[in-house]
Design an enzyme around this catalytic site. Structure first.
Site, PDB file in Angstrom:
ATOM      1  N   THR A 160       0.898  -1.151   0.000  1.00  0.00           N
ATOM      2  CA  THR A 160       0.000   0.000   0.000  1.00  0.00           C
ATOM      3  C   THR A 160       0.938   1.202   0.000  1.00  0.00           C
ATOM      4  O   THR A 160       2.020   1.151   0.594  1.00  0.00           O
ATOM      5  CB  THR A 160      -0.913   0.041   1.250  1.00  0.00           C
ATOM      6  N   HIS A 161       0.557   2.246  -0.700  1.00  0.00           N
ATOM      7  CA  HIS A 161       1.440   3.427  -0.853  1.00  0.00           C
ATOM      8  C   HIS A 161       2.786   3.033  -1.481  1.00  0.00           C
ATOM      9  O   HIS A 161       3.780   3.715  -1.272  1.00  0.00           O
ATOM     10  CB  HIS A 161       1.679   4.131   0.484  1.00  0.00           C
ATOM     11  N   SER A 282      18.646  -0.425 -25.978  1.00  0.00           N
ATOM     12  CA  SER A 282      18.929   0.989 -26.183  1.00  0.00           C
ATOM     13  C   SER A 282      20.043   1.108 -27.202  1.00  0.00           C
ATOM     14  O   SER A 282      20.968   0.291 -27.227  1.00  0.00           O
ATOM     15  CB  SER A 282      19.363   1.624 -24.860  1.00  0.00           C
ATOM     16  N   LYS A 288      21.066  -2.006 -21.455  1.00  0.00           N
ATOM     17  CA  LYS A 288      19.626  -1.828 -21.279  1.00  0.00           C
ATOM     18  C   LYS A 288      18.788  -2.923 -21.926  1.00  0.00           C
ATOM     19  O   LYS A 288      19.067  -3.393 -23.015  1.00  0.00           O
ATOM     20  CB  LYS A 288      19.188  -0.484 -21.884  1.00  0.00           C
ATOM     21  N   ASN A 290      14.668  -2.864 -22.170  1.00  0.00           N
ATOM     22  CA  ASN A 290      13.522  -2.064 -21.746  1.00  0.00           C
ATOM     23  C   ASN A 290      12.200  -2.802 -21.913  1.00  0.00           C
ATOM     24  O   ASN A 290      11.989  -3.484 -22.912  1.00  0.00           O
ATOM     25  CB  ASN A 290      13.475  -0.771 -22.561  1.00  0.00           C
ATOM     26  N   GLU A 295       5.254  -0.480 -21.369  1.00  0.00           N
ATOM     27  CA  GLU A 295       5.359   0.987 -21.446  1.00  0.00           C
ATOM     28  C   GLU A 295       4.436   1.542 -22.519  1.00  0.00           C
ATOM     29  O   GLU A 295       3.755   2.550 -22.334  1.00  0.00           O
ATOM     30  CB  GLU A 295       6.800   1.406 -21.741  1.00  0.00           C
TER      31      GLU A 295
END
Ligand code: ARG
Length: 463
Positions: A160-161, A282, A288, A290, A295
C-alpha cells in the site's frame, strides 16, 4: 455545367462540380472503407427485405446480391479502385455495383439513406469488434490464471502506498487482474446489447414511404432489436461512446498492470523476468533491456481516453437528426478498437511467459517487516487490545530497523521487551508462509483460497 461533372449520386440539383479540395476534405472513403463487409451485408439484407415486401422482384434481388458478392470479392482481392469522387464506402460500393450489373443496381438505394446505412454499418462493425475483443480478454485471463496456478504459493510483498504492507501470494496478485478484466468483459457484453439494434429503415430521418419490414431486416443481420425511433436511429452515437468509455476503463486497468510490470522488471525490484522477445534495447546504453510492451500499453491508454473525449464533444452540440459531424465518429472509434485489441493481444502473448523470481520476491517481503500485522493479531488473540498491540509492534519494528533485524530474526527475549506476553509459538505467525496461510477465507491471499479461486476461474473460462 452539366450534372455529369458533379457527383453522380446527388448531383441532380448542382450547377457546378464540387471544389477539388472540398471533395477531398469531406470524403470519408479513406477510413470508412474498412466497413465494406458490413456495408455489403447490410445491402444484401436490405435488398432481400425489399423483394420480400414486393418493392424489388426476385430477379432484381438476385442480380443485386450476385453483384454485391462480386464487389466484395474484388475488394478482398485488393483490386477495388476506391475513389474520392465517390466520397464514402457506401457510394463507392453502390456505384461499383451499378457499373457491374447495370441500371438495376440503382434500385438498391430504394427506401434507405446513407444516414441509416452508415449507422447500421458502424453498429455491425462494432458488434463484430466486441466479439473479437471479448475473446482476447478471455485469452489473457486464461494466461493469468495459468501464472496464478504456477505461483499459488510464491510469496511476494503486497503494497500500500508502494511501501511493503503484508505478504501476499503472487497467484493472488494475478487473480486481482483477472477480476478486473472480468468486469471489463461484462461491461463489453452489456454495451454489445445496446449496439445490436437496427437503424436501417429510418432512411434519412423520418422513415420511408415503402412498406418495409424492419423486423425481417433485423433478423437477417442478427440484430436483437429494431431502433424504435427514426430520428434517434440515424443520429445518436451513444453506443460508440459507451464502447469507448468501456475501452477507457479497460485501458486504465492495463495501464496500471503495465506500471507494475515496469516496476517489477527494474533492477531495483527484480521481481520478474520478461523474455527478450517482449523487450527492446537501447541504441546507446548496451546494458539496457527495456519493457517496451507494458510501457507502450501504458502510453496508449492516453490515446483511448482522448478518443472518448473526442466522441463526447462530437455529439454534445448536435441537434436532431443526422449531421455531417457524425462522420468524425469513425476514426476515434476504429483507433480505439485497434489500440485495445493490440494492447490485449500483447498482454495475452506476454503474460504466460513471465517468470517470477520467487527467491527475490520472498526476500523483499521478509525485509519489509511484512508480518508486523500478524504479530499484532497474535497479541490481540492473547487478550491485548488492538491499539496497544499496534503500539508494541511499532516499537519492535523501530528496534528491528535500528538493529537491521527482521521480526522473525529476533530472539523471544528481544520480542518480549516490547510484547511481554509473547511465547515461543509467536514465531509461527512471523514466518511469511504462516502469515499468508492464516488469511484463509473467501477472497484472502492463502494459497488454499487462491487454489479455490483458480478452480472457479477454470470453470468460468472453459467456455
Ligand atoms: N460518410 C457519411 C458518414 O460517415 C455517410 C452519411 C452521409 N450522409 C449524408 N447525408 N451526407 O456519416
Amino acid at each position: 455545367m452539366s450534372s455529369a461533372a458533379t457527383n453522380m449520386m446527388w448531383g441532380g440539383r448542382f450547377e457546378e462540380a464540387v471544389d477539388a479540395f472540398v471533395q477531398a476534405f469531406t470524403a470519408s472513403v479513406a477510413f470508412d472503407q474498412r466497413m465494406y463487409a458490413q456495408d455489403i451485408a447490410g445491402s444484401i439484407a436490405h435488398a432481400t427485405m425489399l423483394a420480400k415486401v414486393g418493392v424489388l422482384t426476385d430477379v432484381e434481388r438476385d442480380l443485386i446480391i450476385t453483384g454485391l458478392n462480386q464487389v466484395k470479392a474484388t475488394i478482398e482481392a485488393g483490386n477495388f479502385n476506391w475513389s474520392i469522387a465517390r466520397e464514402d464506402v457506401h457510394m463507392n460500393i453502390e456505384s461499383e455495383l451499378t457499373d457491374a450489373i447495370g441500371y438495376i443496381g440503382k434500385k438498391l438505394h430504394t427506401g434507405r439513406s446513407r444516414n441509416d446505412q452508415v449507422a447500421t454499418d458502424i453498429r455491425l462493425y462494432l458488434r463484430d469488434a466486441i466479439d473479437v475483443i471479448t475473446a482476447e480478454i478471455r485469452r489473457l485471463q486464461k494466461g493469468l490464471v495459468g501464472v496464478a496456478e504456477r505461483e499459488a504459493d510464491s510469496i511476494m510483498p503486497g503494497f500500500t502506498h508502494l511501501q511493503t504492507a503484508q505478504p501476499i501470494t503472487f497467484g493472488h496478485h494475478m487473480l486481482a487482474w483477472t477480476e478486473m478484466l472480468e468486469r471489463d468483459h461484462e461491461r463489453l457484453l452489456d454495451c454489445r446489447k445496446r449496439t445490436n439494434s437496427l437503424p436501417l429503415g429510418a432512411a434519412a430521418l423520418a422513415g420511408t414511404t415503402y412498406p418495409i419490414d424492419r423486423e425481417y431486416t433485423a433478423s437477417l443481420l442478427g440484430f436483437e432489436r429494431v431502433c424504435q425511433n427514426s430520428l434517434d436511429a440515424v443520429s445518436d452515437r451513444d453506443f460508440a461512446i459507451e464502447f469507448t468509455s468501456v475501452a477507457s476503463i479497460l485501458m486504465m486497468h492495463l495501464s496500471r498492470f503495465s506500471e507494475e510490470l515496469i516496476l517489477w522488471t527494474s533492477a531495483q525490484f527484480h521481481f520478474i523476468h520478461l523474455p527478450d522477445r517482449f523487450c527492446t534495447g537501447s541504441s546507446i546504453m548496451p546494458q539496457k533491456k527495456n519493457p517496451d510492451v507494458p510501457e507502450l500499453v501504458r502510453g496508449k491508454s492516453g490515446r483511448v481516453f482522448g478518443h472518448l473525449m473526442a466522441l463526447l464533444t462530437l455529439m454534445k452540440g448536435q441537434p436532431l437528426a443526422y449531421n455531417k459531424d457524425n462522420q468524425e465518429d469513425k476514426e476515434p472509434l476504429f483507433d480505439t478498437i485497434d489500440t485495445l485489441l493490440g494492447s490485449l493481444r500483447a498482454f495475452a502473448d506476454m503474460m504466460p511467459a513471465v517468470q517470477v523470481r520467487k527467491d527475490i520476491t520472498r526476500e523483499a517481503a521478509r525485509r519489509g517487516f511484512a508480518t508486523a500485522t500478524d504479530l499484532a493479531d497474535y497479541l490481540v488473540k492473547q487478550g491485548t487490545p488492538f491499539r496497544d498491540a499496534h503500539e508494541m509492534v511499532g516499537k519492535a519494528v523501530a528496534y528491528g530497523v535500528a538493529s537491521a533485524k527482521d521480526l522473525a530474526e529476533m530472539t523471544l527475549e528481544e520480542i518480549r521487551q516490547f510484547a511481554p506476553n509473547a511465547n515461543s509459538d509467536v514465531f509461527d505467525v512471523l514466518t511469511l508462509e504462516g502469515s499468508v496461510a492464516a488469511r484463509d477465507h473467501l477472497g484472502g491471499t492463502a494459497p488454499n483460497q487462491v487454489r479455490a479461486q483458480i478452480r472457479r476461474w477454470q470453470k468460468i473460462l472453459q467456455h
